[in-house]
Design an enzyme around this catalytic site. Structure first.
Site, mmCIF file in Angstrom:
data_model
loop_
_atom_site.group_PDB
_atom_site.id
_atom_site.type_symbol
_atom_site.label_atom_id
_atom_site.label_comp_id
_atom_site.label_asym_id
_atom_site.label_seq_id
_atom_site.Cartn_x
_atom_site.Cartn_y
_atom_site.Cartn_z
ATOM 1 N N GLU A 35 15.080 9.923 -21.132
ATOM 2 C CA GLU A 35 14.366 11.186 -20.635
ATOM 3 C C GLU A 35 13.170 11.421 -21.540
ATOM 4 O O GLU A 35 12.996 11.096 -22.355
ATOM 5 C CB GLU A 35 15.442 12.578 -20.584
ATOM 6 C CG GLU A 35 16.404 12.600 -19.716
ATOM 7 C CD GLU A 35 15.977 13.130 -18.443
ATOM 8 O OE1 GLU A 35 14.987 13.812 -18.166
ATOM 9 O OE2 GLU A 35 16.789 12.499 -17.483
ATOM 10 N N CYS A 70 19.972 2.114 -16.968
ATOM 11 C CA CYS A 70 19.711 3.447 -17.613
ATOM 12 C C CYS A 70 18.283 3.668 -18.386
ATOM 13 O O CYS A 70 17.667 2.604 -18.457
ATOM 14 C CB CYS A 70 20.511 3.324 -19.076
ATOM 15 S SG CYS A 70 22.244 3.241 -18.468
ATOM 16 N N ARG A 84 22.927 14.524 -7.502
ATOM 17 C CA ARG A 84 22.555 14.631 -8.852
ATOM 18 C C ARG A 84 23.755 15.005 -9.759
ATOM 19 O O ARG A 84 24.508 15.565 -9.176
ATOM 20 C CB ARG A 84 21.644 15.732 -9.213
ATOM 21 C CG ARG A 84 20.410 15.192 -8.722
ATOM 22 C CD ARG A 84 19.603 14.501 -9.909
ATOM 23 N NE ARG A 84 19.880 14.839 -11.165
ATOM 24 C CZ ARG A 84 18.973 15.600 -11.856
ATOM 25 N NH1 ARG A 84 17.944 16.336 -11.452
ATOM 26 N NH2 ARG A 84 19.358 15.865 -13.145
ATOM 27 N N TYR A 115 27.359 19.373 -12.376
ATOM 28 C CA TYR A 115 26.879 19.638 -13.855
ATOM 29 C C TYR A 115 28.125 20.221 -14.622
ATOM 30 O O TYR A 115 28.670 21.046 -14.219
ATOM 31 C CB TYR A 115 25.833 20.744 -13.575
ATOM 32 C CG TYR A 115 24.557 20.264 -13.092
ATOM 33 C CD1 TYR A 115 23.555 19.487 -13.806
ATOM 34 C CD2 TYR A 115 24.446 20.477 -11.431
ATOM 35 C CE1 TYR A 115 22.457 19.157 -12.970
ATOM 36 C CE2 TYR A 115 23.351 19.859 -10.728
ATOM 37 C CZ TYR A 115 22.277 19.321 -11.525
ATOM 38 O OH TYR A 115 21.291 18.824 -10.964
ATOM 39 N N ARG A 120 30.830 0.291 -14.608
ATOM 40 C CA ARG A 120 31.431 -0.882 -14.459
ATOM 41 C C ARG A 120 33.003 -0.752 -14.729
ATOM 42 O O ARG A 120 33.866 -1.668 -14.331
ATOM 43 C CB ARG A 120 30.871 -1.780 -15.401
ATOM 44 C CG ARG A 120 29.418 -2.083 -15.154
ATOM 45 C CD ARG A 120 29.308 -2.812 -13.875
ATOM 46 N NE ARG A 120 27.882 -2.876 -13.895
ATOM 47 C CZ ARG A 120 27.210 -2.460 -12.587
ATOM 48 N NH1 ARG A 120 28.183 -2.134 -11.504
ATOM 49 N NH2 ARG A 120 25.852 -2.519 -12.279
ATOM 50 N N ARG A 135 22.075 12.162 -17.531
ATOM 51 C CA ARG A 135 21.770 12.721 -16.127
ATOM 52 C C ARG A 135 22.173 11.509 -15.253
ATOM 53 O O ARG A 135 21.816 10.280 -15.745
ATOM 54 C CB ARG A 135 20.320 13.322 -16.082
ATOM 55 C CG ARG A 135 20.063 14.474 -16.941
ATOM 56 C CD ARG A 135 18.669 14.859 -16.802
ATOM 57 N NE ARG A 135 18.354 15.906 -17.336
ATOM 58 C CZ ARG A 135 18.008 16.342 -18.601
ATOM 59 N NH1 ARG A 135 18.399 15.212 -19.608
ATOM 60 N NH2 ARG A 135 17.655 17.768 -18.901
ATOM 61 N N ARG A 168 21.218 23.596 -13.974
ATOM 62 C CA ARG A 168 20.843 23.992 -12.510
ATOM 63 C C ARG A 168 22.009 24.897 -12.375
ATOM 64 O O ARG A 168 23.086 24.720 -11.592
ATOM 65 C CB ARG A 168 21.067 22.839 -11.556
ATOM 66 C CG ARG A 168 19.894 21.800 -11.473
ATOM 67 C CD ARG A 168 18.639 22.639 -11.132
ATOM 68 N NE ARG A 168 18.606 23.448 -9.632
ATOM 69 C CZ ARG A 168 18.286 22.733 -8.476
ATOM 70 N NH1 ARG A 168 17.884 21.571 -8.526
ATOM 71 N NH2 ARG A 168 18.441 23.506 -7.579
#
Length: 121
Positions: free
Chosen positions: A77, A74, A6, A107, A62, A89, A115
């Site tokens: 959210e 893509c 992540r 992050y 790319r 994200r 997080r």
């Protein structure tokens, strides 16, 4: 073994240049922190909050040498009230022998608040 790696970052301006720069920065840190090679990646999912519209952040992937054949998608959210705005994200699905507890999730910027238990920077 398949693991999810992540990552998340935020932007200050909804411009193609900043979206690509911040996404590329995030991807490179995820790749470096986990010694990922493109051939071991099954897919990359990138989501954005509703306020990011200037371009597809997948364009950043790319730009990376050797990543031409990695499937990337893509998506938006879920628009949850009071959620972190201007956020990109990434979920990278990787074949690896690394234990789940040893995966380095990345992050950056305001996304560290998502997080804090996993944010190392």
């Amino acid at each position: 073994m398949i693991r999810g790696v992540r990552g998340a970052t935020t932007i200050n301006q909804n411009t193609e240049k900043e979206i690509i720069q911040r996404t590329e920065e995030l991807l490179l840190k995820m790749i470096d922190a986990n010694a990922i090679v493109a051939e071991d990646v099954a897919q990359v999912l990138i989501s954005v909050t509703n306020d990011i519209t200037a371009c597809f952040p997948a364009k950043a992937l790319r730009n990376l040498d050797g990543w031409d054949y990695v499937p990337v998608m893509c998506t938006k959210e879920i628009a949850v009230p009071d959620s972190l705005p201007s956020c990109i994200r990434v979920m990278m699905t990787v074949n690896t022998e690394v234990a789940q507890k040893d995966v380095n999730h990345i992050y950056l910027y305001a996304a560290q608040s998502l997080r804090p238990d996993l944010s190392k920077s």
